[in-house]
Write a protein that holds these residues in place. Sequence first.
Motif, PDB file in Angstrom:
ATOM      1  N   TYR A  28       1.023   1.021   4.909  1.00  0.00           N
ATOM      2  CA  TYR A  28       1.702   1.794   3.939  1.00  0.00           C
ATOM      3  C   TYR A  28       3.099   1.071   4.052  1.00  0.00           C
ATOM      4  O   TYR A  28       3.837   1.481   5.092  1.00  0.00           O
ATOM      5  CB  TYR A  28       1.699   2.946   4.129  1.00  0.00           C
ATOM      6  N   ASP A  77      -5.996   2.804  -4.510  1.00  0.00           N
ATOM      7  CA  ASP A  77      -6.935   2.772  -5.476  1.00  0.00           C
ATOM      8  C   ASP A  77      -8.373   2.415  -4.866  1.00  0.00           C
ATOM      9  O   ASP A  77      -8.479   1.296  -4.572  1.00  0.00           O
ATOM     10  CB  ASP A  77      -6.416   1.683  -6.449  1.00  0.00           C
ATOM     11  N   LEU A  84      -0.175   7.370  -1.285  1.00  0.00           N
ATOM     12  CA  LEU A  84      -0.514   8.336  -2.597  1.00  0.00           C
ATOM     13  C   LEU A  84      -1.086   7.732  -3.487  1.00  0.00           C
ATOM     14  O   LEU A  84      -1.516   8.227  -4.466  1.00  0.00           O
ATOM     15  CB  LEU A  84       0.876   9.229  -3.028  1.00  0.00           C
ATOM     16  N   LYS A  85      -1.067   6.414  -3.569  1.00  0.00           N
ATOM     17  CA  LYS A  85      -1.643   5.443  -4.773  1.00  0.00           C
ATOM     18  C   LYS A  85      -2.516   4.568  -4.484  1.00  0.00           C
ATOM     19  O   LYS A  85      -2.764   3.472  -4.806  1.00  0.00           O
ATOM     20  CB  LYS A  85      -0.397   4.740  -5.479  1.00  0.00           C
ATOM     21  N   TYR A 130       1.005  -1.117  -0.050  1.00  0.00           N
ATOM     22  CA  TYR A 130      -0.115   0.119   0.001  1.00  0.00           C
ATOM     23  C   TYR A 130       0.949   0.890   0.065  1.00  0.00           C
ATOM     24  O   TYR A 130       2.040   1.218   0.738  1.00  0.00           O
ATOM     25  CB  TYR A 130      -0.870   0.038   1.163  1.00  0.00           C
ATOM     26  N   ASP A 131       0.455   2.314  -0.558  1.00  0.00           N
ATOM     27  CA  ASP A 131       1.256   3.347  -0.781  1.00  0.00           C
ATOM     28  C   ASP A 131       0.122   4.608  -0.463  1.00  0.00           C
ATOM     29  O   ASP A 131      -0.761   4.603  -1.266  1.00  0.00           O
ATOM     30  CB  ASP A 131       1.767   3.590  -2.086  1.00  0.00           C
TER      31      ASP A 131
END
Length: 502
Positions: A468, A20, A17-18, A14-15
């Motif tokens: 994250y 989904d 800023l990304k 998990y990021d």
Amino acid sequence: MKYSALAYHQLSSYDRLKMDPHALDWEQEPAVYKDYPGKKVLDIPLEVKLEPVSLFKLFQPQEIRAQNHPPSFETLGQLLLLAQMLTGRARHANGEIWFRSIASAGALYPSELYIACSGIAGLAAGIYHYDVSKPALALIRSGNPMPVLDGDKASGTPMLTFLISAIFFRSAWKYRDRAYRYHLLDSGHLLENLLLALRAFSFAYELNIDFDDHQVNEILGVDPRREGCLALVKVPFSSPVSADTVEPLESAEGLSRYSQVAAREEMYDALRIVHQESIKVMSGQECRAGDWVRYGLIDKNSWKSIASPVPANEVYRYPEVLLHRRSKRNFITGEPMSAACLSAIISLVNDGFESCSLAAKGLSCGLLVDNVAEMEPGFYAVKSADRSLALVTAGNFLGHMSHACLDQRWLAQAAIHVLLFADLVEVEKCAGARGYREVMLVAGRLGQRLYLGATVLGLGCCGIGAFYDREASELIGMPDQVSLLYLLAVGQVKKSLHNKTK
Ligand SMILES: Cc1cc2nc3c(=O)[nH]c(=O)nc-3n(C[C@H](O)[C@H](O)[C@H](O)COP(=O)(O)O)c2cc1C
């Protein structure tokens, strides 16, 4: 396409800023119980008859010799109940959910338990599925499973093997590609409960992670695109006398459709491919143990041994503790956790490491300490060979870590976070993607130990798979090749969580 396990772990990271967004398709909510209509069902009495024992004693490494004879049907039922049972119920918008004696990411319960047996009194030889909801055993294939699972022994010789699988869509429905992590961690939780039950009944066991997937999935009759066996546990007998001759196994035709748990199941590529890769078993080569000195995080003189655990004040004994194990999130920051509790928790992890083999040696354990008596807050390395700790970085990390765990803020109120890492570069090198399966299963096993241990100590515990990844690793300065697999928060909780018990 080919993924290494490391690539899978990174791809399923998990990021912040990304992220989904993913709306759950409730029409395709997976069924959590597997059902084999039309198959013969044997009910298991819902009553555990076992003298209460200290969980910590049960966890200590012990030599158990193979028993002479296989268990009776009654004892087998007890083993299955202890491995997994329903413990409490909650209502939600779409109906109700039953919790179990094992934790499971999102309460989606991807793991299934089967047995292959022959020579057990009151039970025809064959392959059975354990239906935790009833509880009962469904005979899915009658006949002798021995030639495939236990070599070329005489037909009718007693045998008992437990098989744990995961149904992929159950967790993938919610977690998509990240779900393979949870298939493995969740199955580790179930595996640990099963091994604990076998120890409680003094049965020796042989854990087998490196079996032939094609053969074993075939014998279970599962659809290998949807469900895969992840662990076998064989119970050996010292004087296997022959029982009556048994027919060969009947056909598995028609069984594979029961691996489907929703009308329209989406397949996720990274999950599918890493599982495919993990089917290959590489010839066993031991991993270099996770080494904090080699990672440059501590000096070799930094280790300090901590006191051996004082016999803990056990709120529950085994097996009662299984009914009380729940994920607790209502941590309170009042009194610090005692040094004795911390020591008992570390001993659970250490004794757990003792049973690790090969790839799982690449696993290592760290601690974020915030509220423990006589201990400076900070990030500590845990040495799995003995009870020692080394301070890596002083400071209060729990608030920052809760932020890195998808802002699950309540995590900041726990006393400690137990962090399970693996050097996936090393694991990959010595055992390929199969090694990833093994380290994740062991991380899940340790997770179940911690849940049960915390419950016995009157503490709360919650496993955390949602973080994250890079943020969590950077926060504590772990080197790139070392990945965080699983986090467990432990600490004092408000004593107000009531669960309805079946
Ligand atoms: C691998 C794994 C990951 C989990 N991750 C989280 C998490 O990130 N956040 C959380 O609140 N609970 C997490 N849980 C706890 C589950 O939500 C919990 O086990 C499930 O809802 C069943 O409830 P119970 O443990 O009280 O029986 C996790 C559990 C497991 C086994």
